[in-house]
Design an enzyme around this catalytic site. Structure first.
Site, PDB file in Angstrom:
ATOM      1  N   HIS A  14       5.277  -1.225  -6.581  1.00 22.94           N
ATOM      2  CA  HIS A  14       5.550  -2.648  -6.732  1.00 22.94           C
ATOM      3  C   HIS A  14       4.420  -3.460  -6.093  1.00 22.94           C
ATOM      4  O   HIS A  14       3.449  -2.922  -5.567  1.00 22.94           O
ATOM      5  CB  HIS A  14       6.916  -3.042  -6.139  1.00 22.94           C
ATOM      6  N   CYS A  33       0.862  -6.538   1.016  1.00 22.04           N
ATOM      7  CA  CYS A  33       1.896  -6.282  -0.002  1.00 22.04           C
ATOM      8  C   CYS A  33       1.513  -6.846  -1.367  1.00 22.04           C
ATOM      9  O   CYS A  33       2.188  -6.571  -2.364  1.00 22.04           O
ATOM     10  CB  CYS A  33       3.242  -6.875   0.425  1.00 22.04           C
ATOM     11  N   HIS A  39       1.227  -0.848  -4.578  1.00 24.87           N
ATOM     12  CA  HIS A  39       1.515   0.216  -3.612  1.00 24.87           C
ATOM     13  C   HIS A  39       2.933   0.690  -3.951  1.00 24.87           C
ATOM     14  O   HIS A  39       3.445   0.308  -5.007  1.00 24.87           O
ATOM     15  CB  HIS A  39       1.371  -0.281  -2.167  1.00 24.87           C
ATOM     16  N   HIS A  41       6.910   2.892  -2.712  1.00 23.37           N
ATOM     17  CA  HIS A  41       7.883   3.317  -1.698  1.00 23.37           C
ATOM     18  C   HIS A  41       8.810   4.401  -2.242  1.00 23.37           C
ATOM     19  O   HIS A  41       9.027   4.491  -3.454  1.00 23.37           O
ATOM     20  CB  HIS A  41       8.758   2.131  -1.259  1.00 23.37           C
ATOM     21  N   ASP A  79      13.218   4.838 -11.122  1.00 23.18           N
ATOM     22  CA  ASP A  79      12.554   6.017 -10.544  1.00 23.18           C
ATOM     23  C   ASP A  79      11.255   6.349 -11.283  1.00 23.18           C
ATOM     24  O   ASP A  79      11.248   6.471 -12.510  1.00 23.18           O
ATOM     25  CB  ASP A  79      13.497   7.220 -10.594  1.00 23.18           C
ATOM     26  N   HIS A  80      10.177   6.493 -10.507  1.00 23.79           N
ATOM     27  CA  HIS A  80       8.853   6.750 -11.067  1.00 23.79           C
ATOM     28  C   HIS A  80       8.419   5.630 -12.011  1.00 23.79           C
ATOM     29  O   HIS A  80       7.750   5.868 -13.016  1.00 23.79           O
ATOM     30  CB  HIS A  80       8.800   8.125 -11.748  1.00 23.79           C
ATOM     31  N   GLU A 126      13.651  -0.020   2.106  1.00 22.44           N
ATOM     32  CA  GLU A 126      12.283   0.031   1.568  1.00 22.44           C
ATOM     33  C   GLU A 126      11.479   1.055   2.366  1.00 22.44           C
ATOM     34  O   GLU A 126      10.685   1.805   1.814  1.00 22.44           O
ATOM     35  CB  GLU A 126      11.644  -1.347   1.667  1.00 22.44           C
TER      36      GLU A 126
END
Lengths: 137, 137, 137, 137, 137, 137
Positions: A14, A33, A39, A41, A79-80, A126
């Site tokens: 994100h 950020c 980047h 998480h 996811d992914h 997060e």
């Protein structure tokens, strides 16, 4: 009244930024950020539902069903993935933990009610140092 | 001989793919890990060094120094970055946990030796379910 | 209404005792926790604030600011300190987890309100087996 | 009002089934959880009590006493036991996490009130992915 | 040489006892672990393999394959089962963590070698306080 | 050859300093770790022993015995104590994690050998971010 919580996880990229702001303004407000190359998480999601225990099964809800609903409405979409680019329910929204938690709540509220349970809380980590909680409006 | 380990963390985006392969081939080999819009992780890094205890301080190495070296050579380059695009020592390399662990080892080996300690092991968690370990050649 | 929680840690020495009680009475009431030579803990602190999401940033509060306030008002005063001897806001008070949690709440309530958020809860782990929670009066 | 939570653990076998149902029906409803040869868990139990801080000790309740009550009324009855067969307060009840959490609450409510504290919540983890919470009626 | 570790879990019942010993002798040697009605655990299994990185993929082994092998040869046989009664490779063996770890090693050694990797270590947690490690003969 | 590890914990105060150095020198070398009023930690200790499985019991060593030896020789001397002042085997030694790990090793080596097992490793966590490991000379 009993509360049941199910943990699920998703790994996503994100970025925090506003398109209408300059790169400098974004960096000033969101710091690292806002990295334009993204980047990511390992998000940890805890979904809490409440209601009455079914006397036949001793269950509030079969956890297989709870897990399946969370997967269909949330995990498979996140996811992914890239939270900003790939997720239908995050289009045009800030990809912060706060906003993501509230939108996950909105995804799950109706499908869970249709299973006979009430969505009580979304808790979204997060990192191990930060989490958001949302209880609905 | 004593061993000391320091834990650090970084949050990064990455993608598994080979540029010379088609999208289909990449998806076949790397599955959802090849998502063109990236995904990401909270990586957990454990750096283990060994050597003799300094009788004056009771230390193998001052952890402030160990932490500083890890930050300068590794964390500052990876945290809130894209492993494929932003990291000098990963250019032209696969962004797998295995390769990332070996390249982090190469980043730290010399600076730690200059501090009088031997780099013993890099342990890198991609998720709570997977980690790579590298002990050098 | 959204809730955001930030985790911080501090390592401190402490002792449970009342000066006006004899050593025997202190040992009887507080057991090994009254050791005159102190003992200590890795305290884990979770600070939860609530309020409305800022539509510009998607944040309740910038976590850098939340972290900074916790550091200035709490962590810098407690980390690598003696809770009984070194901490201004614990003078003349019992160094129990319960009292420490309530006093940390009092330290943070006003500075956080000045940042536009409401302090909802202090959760303080003394060990992995014990924690106190305080929501204000 | 302060809240104190104590963590305890027990390792137990259990099985989800109804005697009056056929094996097929049990397998259909409870899946692998109905294995006639049992399976088991490392249960993690968090007991939260609340009340006022005792100004003499800084305690809500001496954790040695809290721990002792939990051991006598709950842990000693459940640890290294079969929830369905060995536990007096689970006779004739479904051995689900939900029901077990509510029955643990009932075991502890009165003995804790006699110690001058109010039982606020039972939180029971069956695995790291599932937990039940019960606050009484 | 790189090492990759995959974590899996299974929830199982077991009991420590020798059929040829009396109940008293079993209780004397194995204590509460010999409860005739069984008890159980959330076992945590870490499987470590080593070998060379495949230059095409950056992988030692595709984790999907590693996970699949562990599931077929170990998890499916142990999860929601009774270690003493239900598991083919544990027939006639003591259901201790030590023996279970060595037998899991024997289950995985050949299938992993056929995938081109070397099984380095089995690490098996019975509780958060105890684990066994086995590196083969 | 099988390896078994037992986790124990102790909460202790300590301080890093050399009596023959000035306060300034101590502060320069050890920073906040030299606070004259002490600080403290929840230390986490992992004791790993190895040897052959006893075919009668399936055990390397009865964990009750392992636990008892660790308690008598280590935990009872360190828990709720001051590492510098209260612990016989730390007199005149630096209270660093490195030195403490080696001295704990020396405490346990002989008593464990007398139980028929070999002490393989002491792993000592000072915080979740730092640990020392010692395998003997």
């Amino acid at each position: 009244m009993i509360y049941i919580t199910r943990r699920e996880q998703f790994n996503a990229a994100h970025r925090l930024f506003r398109e209408e702001w300059s790169d400098d303004k974004n960096r000033e407000v969101f710091g690292k950020c806002s990295n334009p190359n993204w980047h990511g998480h390992n998000y940890e999601l805890f979904v809490t539902v409440n209601g009455d225990i079914n006397p036949d099964t001793g269950y509030l809800i079969d956890l297989k069903h709870l897990k399946e609903i969370i997967r269909v409405y949330v995990i498979n979409k996140l996811d992914h993935k890239n939270v900003n680019l790939d997720v239908d329910f995050m289009q045009g929204k800030m990809a912060s933990t706060e906003v993501l938690a509230t939108e996950i709540y909105r995804q799950l509220e109706v499908p869970l009610r249709e299973q006979g349970v009430n969505l009580h809380k979304i808790q979204l980590f997060e990192t191990e140092n930060n989490y958001a909680e949302y209880y609905g409006d």
